[in-house]
Every structure is written in C-alpha cells, then in structure tokens.
Design a protein around this motif. Sequence first.
Motif, mmCIF file in Angstrom:
data_model
loop_
_atom_site.group_PDB
_atom_site.id
_atom_site.type_symbol
_atom_site.label_atom_id
_atom_site.label_comp_id
_atom_site.label_asym_id
_atom_site.label_seq_id
_atom_site.Cartn_x
_atom_site.Cartn_y
_atom_site.Cartn_z
ATOM 1 N N ILE A 777 -63.394 -24.825 5.305
ATOM 2 C CA ILE A 777 -64.352 -25.920 5.559
ATOM 3 C C ILE A 777 -64.598 -26.056 7.058
ATOM 4 N N GLY A 778 -63.503 -25.968 7.857
ATOM 5 C CA GLY A 778 -63.648 -26.036 9.317
ATOM 6 C C GLY A 778 -64.543 -24.934 9.856
ATOM 7 N N ILE A 779 -64.388 -23.730 9.305
ATOM 8 C CA ILE A 779 -65.210 -22.589 9.752
ATOM 9 C C ILE A 779 -66.674 -22.831 9.403
ATOM 10 N N LEU A 780 -66.945 -23.285 8.185
ATOM 11 C CA LEU A 780 -68.337 -23.517 7.757
ATOM 12 C C LEU A 780 -69.002 -24.594 8.615
ATOM 13 N N ILE A 781 -68.246 -25.632 8.970
ATOM 14 C CA ILE A 781 -68.811 -26.683 9.842
ATOM 15 C C ILE A 781 -69.082 -26.127 11.236
ATOM 16 N N ALA A 782 -68.209 -25.208 11.696
ATOM 17 C CA ALA A 782 -68.314 -24.692 13.071
ATOM 18 C C ALA A 782 -69.521 -23.786 13.272
ATOM 19 N N LEU A 783 -69.921 -23.045 12.244
ATOM 20 C CA LEU A 783 -70.934 -21.996 12.427
ATOM 21 C C LEU A 783 -72.281 -22.514 12.947
ATOM 22 N N PRO A 784 -72.876 -23.572 12.359
ATOM 23 C CA PRO A 784 -74.156 -24.057 12.923
ATOM 24 C C PRO A 784 -74.020 -24.595 14.347
ATOM 25 N N PHE A 785 -72.890 -25.280 14.638
ATOM 26 C CA PHE A 785 -72.674 -25.768 16.007
ATOM 27 C C PHE A 785 -72.522 -24.598 16.971
ATOM 28 N N SER A 786 -71.839 -23.546 16.523
ATOM 29 C CA SER A 786 -71.654 -22.356 17.363
ATOM 30 C C SER A 786 -73.000 -21.721 17.686
ATOM 31 N N TYR A 787 -73.845 -21.614 16.679
ATOM 32 C CA TYR A 787 -75.172 -21.003 16.880
ATOM 33 C C TYR A 787 -75.986 -21.811 17.890
ATOM 34 N N TRP A 788 -75.953 -23.125 17.728
ATOM 35 C CA TRP A 788 -76.718 -23.994 18.636
ATOM 36 C C TRP A 788 -76.227 -23.857 20.076
ATOM 37 N N ALA A 789 -74.898 -23.903 20.278
ATOM 38 C CA ALA A 789 -74.322 -23.826 21.621
ATOM 39 C C ALA A 789 -74.594 -22.470 22.260
ATOM 40 N N ALA A 790 -74.424 -21.387 21.481
ATOM 41 C CA ALA A 790 -74.648 -20.040 22.014
ATOM 42 C C ALA A 790 -76.116 -19.846 22.382
ATOM 43 N N LEU A 794 -77.646 -18.965 26.123
ATOM 44 C CA LEU A 794 -78.414 -17.731 26.327
ATOM 45 C C LEU A 794 -79.824 -18.000 26.831
ATOM 46 N N ASN A 795 -80.343 -19.200 26.600
ATOM 47 C CA ASN A 795 -81.697 -19.516 27.057
ATOM 48 C C ASN A 795 -81.835 -19.482 28.573
ATOM 49 N N ASP A 796 -80.701 -19.502 29.292
ATOM 50 C CA ASP A 796 -80.749 -19.439 30.753
ATOM 51 C C ASP A 796 -80.980 -18.023 31.259
ATOM 52 N N PHE A 797 -80.994 -17.028 30.373
ATOM 53 C CA PHE A 797 -81.175 -15.641 30.780
ATOM 54 C C PHE A 797 -82.557 -15.138 30.364
ATOM 55 N N ALA A 798 -83.183 -14.384 31.280
ATOM 56 C CA ALA A 798 -84.457 -13.754 30.941
ATOM 57 C C ALA A 798 -84.234 -12.579 29.988
ATOM 58 N N VAL A 799 -83.111 -11.877 30.163
ATOM 59 C CA VAL A 799 -82.723 -10.776 29.269
ATOM 60 C C VAL A 799 -81.443 -11.215 28.568
ATOM 61 N N LYS A 800 -81.474 -11.213 27.225
ATOM 62 C CA LYS A 800 -80.314 -11.740 26.502
ATOM 63 C C LYS A 800 -80.129 -10.997 25.186
ATOM 64 N N ILE A 801 -78.929 -11.123 24.651
ATOM 65 C CA ILE A 801 -78.608 -10.490 23.379
ATOM 66 C C ILE A 801 -79.246 -11.269 22.232
ATOM 67 N N SER A 802 -79.365 -10.610 21.079
ATOM 68 C CA SER A 802 -79.781 -11.298 19.856
ATOM 69 C C SER A 802 -78.526 -11.812 19.157
ATOM 70 N N LEU A 803 -78.611 -13.015 18.656
ATOM 71 C CA LEU A 803 -77.462 -13.608 17.970
ATOM 72 C C LEU A 803 -77.368 -13.028 16.554
ATOM 73 N N SER A 804 -76.545 -12.012 16.397
ATOM 74 C CA SER A 804 -76.378 -11.353 15.104
ATOM 75 C C SER A 804 -75.467 -12.170 14.197
ATOM 76 N N TRP A 805 -75.674 -12.005 12.903
ATOM 77 C CA TRP A 805 -74.861 -12.750 11.927
ATOM 78 C C TRP A 805 -73.388 -12.359 12.002
ATOM 79 N N TRP A 806 -73.144 -11.112 12.420
ATOM 80 C CA TRP A 806 -71.758 -10.642 12.392
ATOM 81 C C TRP A 806 -70.882 -11.324 13.439
ATOM 82 N N PHE A 807 -71.500 -11.884 14.523
ATOM 83 C CA PHE A 807 -70.705 -12.678 15.484
ATOM 84 C C PHE A 807 -69.973 -13.794 14.743
ATOM 85 N N PHE A 808 -70.743 -14.496 13.920
ATOM 86 C CA PHE A 808 -70.210 -15.683 13.250
ATOM 87 C C PHE A 808 -69.297 -15.297 12.085
ATOM 88 N N ALA A 809 -69.701 -14.235 11.358
ATOM 89 C CA ALA A 809 -68.867 -13.785 10.242
ATOM 90 C C ALA A 809 -67.511 -13.288 10.742
#
Length: 842
Positions: A777-790, A794-809
């Motif tokens: 349950i803790g992991i499931l709650i963390a994932l959307p917050f993690s995506y938002w924070a990451a 990353l928005n501060d960079f002109a060149v940035k990585i794509s947030l892949s699903w496997w980061f969170f998985a």
Amino acid sequence: MAEDIEGDLLERFEIRLTTKGQFRAKLLFIKDVLLLFRPSMIRSFQGQQKLNYYDMFKHNITITFRSFLRQKSSFIINLIGLSSGLTCVLLILLWVNDELKTDRFHENSDQLHYIMSNHTDASGTRTWKGTPGLLLEEIEAQIPEIELATAYTDTHEFTISTKSETPISLKVEGKFASDHFLSVYSYPLVRGNASSVLANNSEAVITKALAEKLFSNEDAIGKTIEWHFGGNKKAFTISGILENIPSHSSEQFELLLPWNFYHDELITFKQWGNYYARIATVLQANANPQLVTEKVDTIFKNNLEDTNVDLFLTPYSSLYLYGEYENGIQAGGRIEYVRLISFIALLILFIACINFINLATAKASQRMKEIGVKKSMGASKRSLAYQFLTESILICLIALGISGLLTLLLLPGFNQITEKEIALQFDLTLVLSVVGLVTLVGIVAGSYPALYLSKMEALSILKGFKLAKSSGGIGRKVLVIFQFTLSTILIVSVMVVYQQMQLIQNQNLGYNRDNLIYFEREGKLTDQSDAFINEIKNITGVENAAISGFMVGGLNSTGGVAWEGKTEKDQIQFWEYNVGANSIDLLGVEFISGRDFSEEFATDQDVVIFNETAIKAMGMDDPIGKSIVHYTGNKKIVGVVKDFAIGSLHQDVEPAIFLNRPASANLIMVKIDGTSTARTLQEIESAYAEFNPEFPFKPAFVDQDYQALYSSEQRIASLSKYAAALAIIISCLGLFGLTAFTTEKRIKEISIRKVLGSGIWRIVFLLTKQFSALVAIGILIALPFSYWAANRWLNDFAVKISLSWWFFALAGIATLVIAWLTVFGQTFKAARLNPANNLRNE
C-alpha cells in the motif's frame, strides 16, 4: 484553617475590648480581617505539601533503565534509528546554517544592494550581473540616497611574480575594484587604510595567506609584485593586507587591483552599452530601494536611448541563495536545494520517529500490570505520564549523544561531498534548535502511553483488562505505510537523478570535450604562440592545438550585431568567442555550411561564423557570403556550425558568434589522444617552460569545467543516494522490531497451528502477509507522488530523460523485496520453534 484563624481573631478582639474600648476594638478587628485577604492565606492546603521530587525523578530513571534492559531489541532499534536520523539532521543543519550565513557577515548587509540588468529580446528576458562601468560616477554624483558605491570585476586567474633573489611566480585569484570596495564590503584589513589602498593606479592589496606565500615572514607592505594577464603586465606596490577571505563569502579572491587602471588602460570599449562592471551600493538607512532603482534606471536610459535593457537593485545578501531569474523575475536558486535537502533530512528523522512511536505503542500493553500496581499505590496520572515521557526523552538524549559523536566522525566525508569547510562549533541557536527538536521527538513518541495508559483505572487493569484491538493497531499500520511511502519516493528520486546525471555526462554537446585541455596564453606566448603550437604538435599524444577563446558556459556576450532586415524587435544577445585559425575544428564542432577560419585566406580578419540558432534568430535563409555589422566593424559570414551546448543543459541553445581575432583570444587549447595523459602533459609542460620560463604551467580540462556546471546536482545525487539507503534501513529496522513483537505475541497460536498440521511455509506466509500488504500500500501511494516530484525536478532541464515506467516498478519491487527479507528471518525462526516448549505451561 478557618476555625483556628477565626478563634485567634476573636481572642484578640476580647483583649482589646478591655484595653481600647468597643469602638476601637471593632475597627481593629475589621482591619485584621481585611489584611488576611492575600494569596498566602487563601491558597490550597494541598499546595503546602512538600514532595520529594528528586527521589521520584531518581525512581523514574531507575525504572527507565530497567525497562531498556528488559526490552533490549526495541531499545537498540530505537537507538540506531534515532541516532541515524539525528546525525542526518545535525549534518544537514550544519550545512544549512553555513549556506544561510553566506554573504551576511558584511556590516552594511541590510543596506547593501547590487545593481543588475534585465536584457529583453525576442527570446525573452535574461538577467545579468553586468552593468556599464560609466554608471559608477553618475550614480555617486546624482543619487543622494546612495551612501557608498563601488565597481569591480568578476574574479579572474592572474599570474603574479616577485623580483626578489629567489623570484616566485604564482597563479592567483584576483579582481579589479574601485577605492570604496573595502568600505562597501566588510573584508577587514590587517594593514592599510580601507578608503585609500585602491585609490592609486599602481597599488595593490593581497590577503595574509598570499603575503606569506610570496614573502614568507617579511613585511609585505611596500613590496613590489608584477601582474601578468594575456599580453599585459604592470608592477604594483602592495599598500594593504587583507585578512583571509572567510568561507562564508561567495566571492573568493587573493588579490585586489585598482579599478582606475582597469578602466582607464585596459577597457577599450567604454560605452554605455558595454556591461563590463559589477556595481554594489550602500543605501542610506531610510532610503527606498525601489525609488533608487527608478533613479538608476533613468540615469542609464538618459545616456543610452532605445535600449532593451532595464537596471534594478537587489539585496546583495540574497544573490547567493536567490540568484536565478526567469524572464526578469527572481525565481529561486540554491535555496531550492537548501529546502530540498532540509526536507529530506526531516523525512529521515520522521521515519526514525515512526519506528520509535510504533515500538513504544506496541510494547506499552506489556506494562499494564506495572501501571495498575502503581495506581493502586496512589500514583497520579501526572506522575505516570512523567514517567513515560522521561523514558522517551531519555532515549532521545542518549541518541543525541551518539549522533554528536557520529557527526564528528562523518563531518570530513560530508565536507568532501558538499565542498564545504564546516566545523562542529558551539552555536547557541543551533544547540537550542537541536535540543528543542529532540525534546519534541521524545514528547511525541511518549505521548501515547503517557496520555492513554496513565488515565486507565487501576481496578480495570488488575482485573485483566486488555487494550482493544483498535487501540494503537490501526495507527501503527498507518505509520508503517507512511514509512515505506517515503522510502519508495526517495528510491525513485535517486534513480531519476542518477539517470539524468548519466544523460548529462553522455550527451552529445555538439563539441568534443574529452581529452581537451587549455591554459593561459601569456608572457612570451602572446607573441610566439604560433611557434609554440607548432612545437607541441610534434609531441607524441598531441592531436591538435590552436589559439582559442572558448570557455564552457560562455564568457562574453554582445548585442552589438546588425544585419540586413534587422528591426527594433530583433534585439538579440550573442555569445561571443574570439578564436584563431582551425580552433573550431579543434573543438569538433560540425559545419552545416561554409568553412573554418584559416591562415590561407588573407581576408579572414573580417569574417565571422555563427551557430544555426543565431542564423534562425536573424531570419537568414542563405547566410554564406552575407555581411553583418559588428561593433568592431563590417564582417562577412563564411560559415555556419551546428548548435552546441554553450552552458549547462538547463538552458536551451543560444545564439553564438565566432570572430577570427587571435590577438584577443587568451587561451591555447590542445587536443590530446588520452592514451598517456600524464606523459603528454609533462612534455607539454617542458615545452611551455622553454618558451615561458617565468610563468607557471597550469592546464585545465574542458570536461571538468563541464562537470562543474552540475556541481549542485551532483551533490543532490550523492546526498539523495545516502538518504534513500538510510531511509530504507531505518524503515526495515522498525519493521524488524514490529515483526519480532508480533511473532512473540502469537507464539502460542503458531504452536497450536503446527500441532494441527500447518507447515513452516504456510505459517511464514501467514505472518508475512500482513506486513507485505502494508508495504505494498505504501508503494502504491508513493508512485504518483514520485512521478510528480521527478517531473517537476526534470522541468528545470532543457535536455532530460523520459520518465519510464520501469523506474517506478523497479523501485517498488526493490522496496518490497527488502521488506520481505527483513520480515522473513523473524517469521521463519518463529515457524521452526518446537510447539511443545511453548505449550508446556498450558
């Protein structure tokens, strides 16, 4: 005591009747009664009791230590968790305290303001520290609200030498500054007069450390040093010695040279459109900074019509932490990292506190009989609450002592990561903050047993009353979920930061930064550069060499470029590079069209090369052969190069112009093959010593300059890595403690299940299931917050990585596996116990 007092009053009244008469006796009686109306006579009799508080406190301490010995596992888990969390907080507090003190030591700090400039063009507004040097005299003469003002340059690396019997030649950090510099800023002088040491064009000021390097134990005042930069040199007499610049100064330097020499003899373009100065002002105590801003901007625009530049004042002490601007508006800076790291430290401490609270509430039910006996013996709710709070605060204080020792041990490594020189010193504010924090943690952790258990009736407890299932159980589950939510967020953050740093390091910048070195072109190299370059090209390991002015991050920019079709709206700032022949080829920048500068063309002094962003901004379709007007004269475009990263990848690529002006380029750049870097550098140094024996050889690597652009991000990456590891360890310690407690409580249930035929793995699954669900349950709650924070970071960079699903998985799976491994040891051990031993007393 009312009857005794009344009896005394009446007795005195009877005596007075016989001696003073009835009337006077009544008056005196009324007076005596009125005088008795005071706090000492009407307070509660209970307040007169004198309890032995020292013995009670001693008793509580004794009981506390006995409790620690009985519950060793939870005590050790709490101690490790709290010590780790407090150590983390202490280190971060020291770092934050150091950051917040930067540039705030100046005596005029409240009135000290810096003049900055907003440059607006088609791409938006960019904010620079540069202002016209001609502005200094004008604002001093015309704005009475400005008490003091000074102009100076950024810090540069200069070569200085002495003319003693054993001459010394050093590379030092120095700047040019006007005569009020040491009155505006509080850099204390050991020797000399702050108002006059920089007034003479031939006098210099050095720090105490530099004086010791140059002149050992001799008096440096009156000694002569020779200054060299590029092809310039001049002798200066030392007229002042500064205390070493404090580490809390964002501007570090060893040498101050007179502004008038720089302004009168070195600057060739003293114009209102040339932003070569840094100007700081001290306003009068009652001055309005906004009004002064309007006056400064008016003076500037009266001298430079039709400009797209606006000047404004900003507090100097805010520049270090709030130095970033977006479209001319202050938008943060280092303060964002200060807040982020502080937040991470508090999260770590909070995770440790969750362990403390969980274990405290879990173990509280085991002390019911102790509470019942004490209450039956007359213990009050207050005394029991004090006992539990004493236990809680005491373990926090022990953890604080351990964390202090850990901080001392870890501080050198922490300084290396943060690039600081922090020392653990007594600071009353810091000490009070830490003690207050520790006390708060102790009170919060001990509040449940103190407030809930202490108010229960003794009879209920001794009759066998048990805590309801809901009491503490739901709260513990919520706290476990919250713990692993935070841990998962930190793990995702580490992965995202690491991947972004890898992208930055491996990104194609448009030029080849690897194995590219440069060093100052000075002394004899100013006139003999070609001979020196031809010499080092013959060295094994050297692939190419050229005169260059290229610097990572850019050095100079200009808006002084005009072209056919330019309108008033086309106000473009170009990064400007003075280079020599073949220097663009040396960088590995690709040409879209045209050619590099070459010695084969006699007219190459009047030609330029642009990057493709500049050509697009100017609206040119076929630029080769077209003419532009540069502030140095008419030029012809001979080449267009692909876009390359001028600064960091936080910004988009900006327009750039290359000019074939080797006389104005102050570097020699060398491309080496990297097979034997140390040997190649040694041979280049030998060749340098032959051509330039009086000057030190100090090469720098372009790739290291590039890495330096991301020093803040690298620090965040390192600290996040350690923080995530610490968070998961502390969380798992708490989970370990709760698992041990749960299995201990259910040991007879496990034994009965084994007798009835349950296998070991079935029991392990039964005991693990509940904790696994909480972690999931803790992991499931963390994932959307993690995506938002990451995504926000990353928005501060002109060149940035794509947030892949496997980061969170991957982060979720890693957290779950670690939690399983933590729980498995305890559950497997419990499942293997012999049921006969546990059921023998039933």
